[in-house]
Design a protein around this motif. Structure first.
Motif, short mmCIF file in Angstrom:
data_model
loop_
_atom_site.label_atom_id
_atom_site.label_comp_id
_atom_site.label_asym_id
_atom_site.label_seq_id
_atom_site.Cartn_x
_atom_site.Cartn_y
_atom_site.Cartn_z
N LEU A 218 -2.73 3.62 11.40
CA LEU A 218 -1.61 4.50 11.00
C LEU A 218 -1.90 5.96 11.38
CD1 LEU A 218 -0.64 3.18 7.44
CD2 LEU A 218 0.81 3.16 9.48
N ALA A 219 -3.13 6.38 11.14
CA ALA A 219 -3.51 7.77 11.47
C ALA A 219 -3.31 8.01 12.96
CB ALA A 219 -4.95 8.04 11.06
N ALA A 253 -19.25 4.39 8.82
CA ALA A 253 -18.37 3.33 8.31
C ALA A 253 -16.91 3.76 8.49
CB ALA A 253 -18.67 3.05 6.85
N TYR A 254 -16.59 5.02 8.26
CA TYR A 254 -15.22 5.52 8.51
C TYR A 254 -14.96 5.62 10.01
CZ TYR A 254 -14.90 7.01 3.58
OH TYR A 254 -14.85 7.06 2.21
N ASN A 255 -15.97 6.11 10.72
CA ASN A 255 -15.82 6.37 12.15
C ASN A 255 -15.43 5.10 12.90
OD1 ASN A 255 -16.06 8.18 14.38
ND2 ASN A 255 -17.97 7.16 14.93
N PHE A 260 -12.63 9.22 11.13
CA PHE A 260 -13.68 10.23 11.00
C PHE A 260 -13.56 11.25 12.13
CE2 PHE A 260 -18.28 11.37 10.13
CZ PHE A 260 -18.11 11.59 8.77
N GLY A 261 -12.44 11.96 12.14
CA GLY A 261 -12.29 13.02 13.13
C GLY A 261 -11.45 12.62 14.34
N GLN A 262 -11.04 11.37 14.44
CA GLN A 262 -10.15 10.97 15.55
C GLN A 262 -8.82 11.72 15.41
OE1 GLN A 262 -12.09 8.96 13.78
NE2 GLN A 262 -13.36 7.92 15.29
N THR A 263 -8.40 11.96 14.16
CA THR A 263 -7.35 12.94 13.84
C THR A 263 -8.00 13.89 12.83
OG1 THR A 263 -6.52 11.56 12.03
CG2 THR A 263 -5.44 11.29 14.18
N ASN A 284 -17.49 15.32 15.57
CA ASN A 284 -16.08 14.96 15.35
C ASN A 284 -15.29 16.04 14.61
OD1 ASN A 284 -17.07 12.64 16.43
ND2 ASN A 284 -16.35 11.28 14.81
N LYS A 285 -15.95 17.17 14.33
CA LYS A 285 -15.31 18.31 13.63
C LYS A 285 -14.65 17.88 12.31
CE LYS A 285 -14.47 21.20 17.68
NZ LYS A 285 -15.20 20.39 18.68
N VAL A 286 -15.39 17.10 11.54
CA VAL A 286 -14.89 16.67 10.23
C VAL A 286 -15.14 17.79 9.22
CG1 VAL A 286 -15.22 15.00 8.36
CG2 VAL A 286 -15.30 14.25 10.76
N MET A 287 -14.11 18.14 8.45
CA MET A 287 -14.25 19.22 7.47
C MET A 287 -14.85 18.69 6.16
SD MET A 287 -11.44 21.95 5.90
CE MET A 287 -11.34 23.08 7.29
N VAL A 288 -15.72 19.50 5.56
CA VAL A 288 -16.29 19.18 4.25
C VAL A 288 -15.44 19.85 3.18
CG1 VAL A 288 -18.28 19.49 2.72
CG2 VAL A 288 -18.64 19.22 5.20
N ALA A 289 -15.05 19.09 2.15
CA ALA A 289 -14.44 19.70 0.96
C ALA A 289 -15.55 19.75 -0.10
CB ALA A 289 -13.25 18.90 0.47
#
Ligand code: ZN
Length: 431
Positions: A218-219, A253-255, A260-263, A284-289
């Protein structure tokens, strides 16, 4: 629509220092900052096409004008549990408190009552943009999105995907999840809108591989952002390693499912992220919250924020209620500095955070997840707060110390005006 505002203007273009304009001016057209300067003359020179002279200045006097807050990780349906069961760890807390509460959101009347309460509190504290978890329930999630639209506040809202290791009342099969998610995408599909859907697998233990795959598809298909939880707690990490044996780390596991950064992706916590996982996030330029209060309350650990900053990982702050107990994002800046100071005690090579650094994280860095949000540079959306700190004895302090004192000891009573994308946001209705 053109406006020029006058106030003491403070923001962080760079992470190491504040830009300060004492009695400064800011020009805003159709919600976008056109220029910011110390005098009308300089402002006029900065944006000649704006025609500063033709616009009546709105003068906020001796008040502070700062970027609004962004809450990058928060569970709206946990508002009723805020400040409850703060003596548990993550997994028992989820089973005994969170899941039973979220089950109630099958009832849209209950959902509306609680979501109005939630939004009102966010408004009070000047949080104009959020990345939000709803529940599995499509109708209740739609209500939350509509309430944000009505209020004029920005949000990416997630209908939560989960179908294992949870009560039946919070389990939704893959087909029904896809249907519900696509209905919301059809309804809130405008990519420039303030309120948008975000793909939200709760976390790996809550989702079968089929459901994670559906989320990733979906993403990708609708080019939607993704949010979830990552490496919050050591027992959770061990559980994920057991469930996803082929993954090299929790993040992988997300990747492997395209989450995991694909979007654009934001992951809450990352308390124990290092090695492979850190490298993958960077790549993958994943942001940390970063959610400091939640990490304290659930006894999860101290997130290595200095390492994230040094590695240039995108980062923002989250209240994470009700793991966190406080929806006041200004207080989150304080807690994040305190966590970094404790971290410094464990590793003296990791300097603790400074005020400009944490302000930059909370505004410009976090805001980048929504586009050009969180700064007053030309081209940025005007998300702003006017702070009246009269009760905090402003005359005895520099502008920077006034801001610091508001952050540390102020509260919602000092927030006089709130703007999101140039619009003044009035108090949302409660029922
Ligand atoms: Zn969370």
């Amino acid at each position: 629509m053109k406006n020029v505002y006058k106030a003491h203007i403070l923001f962080t273009k760079e992470k190491n220092k504040f830009d300060v304009f004492e009695n400064g001016y800011i020009a805003v057209e159709d919600g976008i900052v056109q220029g910011v300067a110390g005098s009308l003359k300089e402002l006029s020179a900065q944006c000649p096409a704006f025609n500063v002279e033709s616009v009546k200045v709105i003068d906020f006097g001796n008040r502070l004008l700062i970027p609004a807050m962004n809450d990058m990780h928060v569970h709206a349906p946990q508002v009723h549990n805020q400040g409850v069961a703060m003596d548990l760890e993550l997994l028992p807390w989820l089973q005994n408190y969170t899941f039973p509460e979220e089950s109630k959101y099958a009832d849209t009347h209950y959902a509306e009552r609680m979501y109005r309460r939630f939004l009102h509190t966010q408004w009070l504290f000047g949080t104009m943009r959020s990345v939000v978890f709803g529940t599995i329930h499509t109708d209740s999630t739609r209500i939350l999105m509509k309430l944000y639209q009505e209020a004029g506040m920005g949000a990416m809202v997630g209908k939560v995907a989960m179908n294992r290791n949870c009560p039946d009342t919070l389990s939704e099969d893959v087909e029904s999840y896809i249907q519900g998610q696509e209905a919301l995408i059809a309804e809130f599909g405008d990519k420039n809108a303030l309120v948008r859907p975000i793909v939200t697998p709760r976390f790996v233990p809550s989702c079968t591989p089929e459901l994670l795959r559906a989320c990733g598809e979906l993403a990708n298909k609708y080019q939607l952002p993704v949010q979830s939880h990552l490496s919050e707690n050591t027992s959770e990490i061990a559980w994920v390693a057991e469930l996803e044996k082929e993954s090299t780390c929790y993040g992988d596991a997300y990747n492997r499912y395209g989450l995991f950064g694909q979007t654009p992706t934001i992951m809450a916590h990352c308390v124990w992220t290092n090695g492979n996982e850190l490298e993958l996030m960077k790549k993958n330029k994943v942001m940390v919250a970063h959610c400091p209060t939640s990490n304290f309350n659930l006894s999860s650990g101290l997130a290595p924020v200095r390492t994230f900053l040094d590695e240039d990982l995108p980062i923002g702050l989250g209240s994470d209620i009700s793991g966190g107990h406080d929806l006041n994002m200004f207080r989150m800046l304080v807690y994040a500095i305190q966590v970094s100071k404790m971290h410094y005690q464990l590793d003296k090579n990791k300097a603790f955070l400074t005020l400009p650094e944490i302000f930059w994280i909370a505004t410009k860095s976090a805001g980048s997840f929504f586009g050009k949000v969180g700064s007053f540079e030309p081209g940025y959306e005007f998300d702003a707060l006017v702070i009246d700190d009269e009760v905090l004895h402003p005359d005895e302090y520099s502008l920077l110390h006034r801001l610091e004192r508001f952050i540390y000891v102020g509260d919602d009573r000092q927030i006089l005006h709130r703007f999101c994308r140039g619009q003044e946001i009035k108090e949302p209705k409660m029922i």
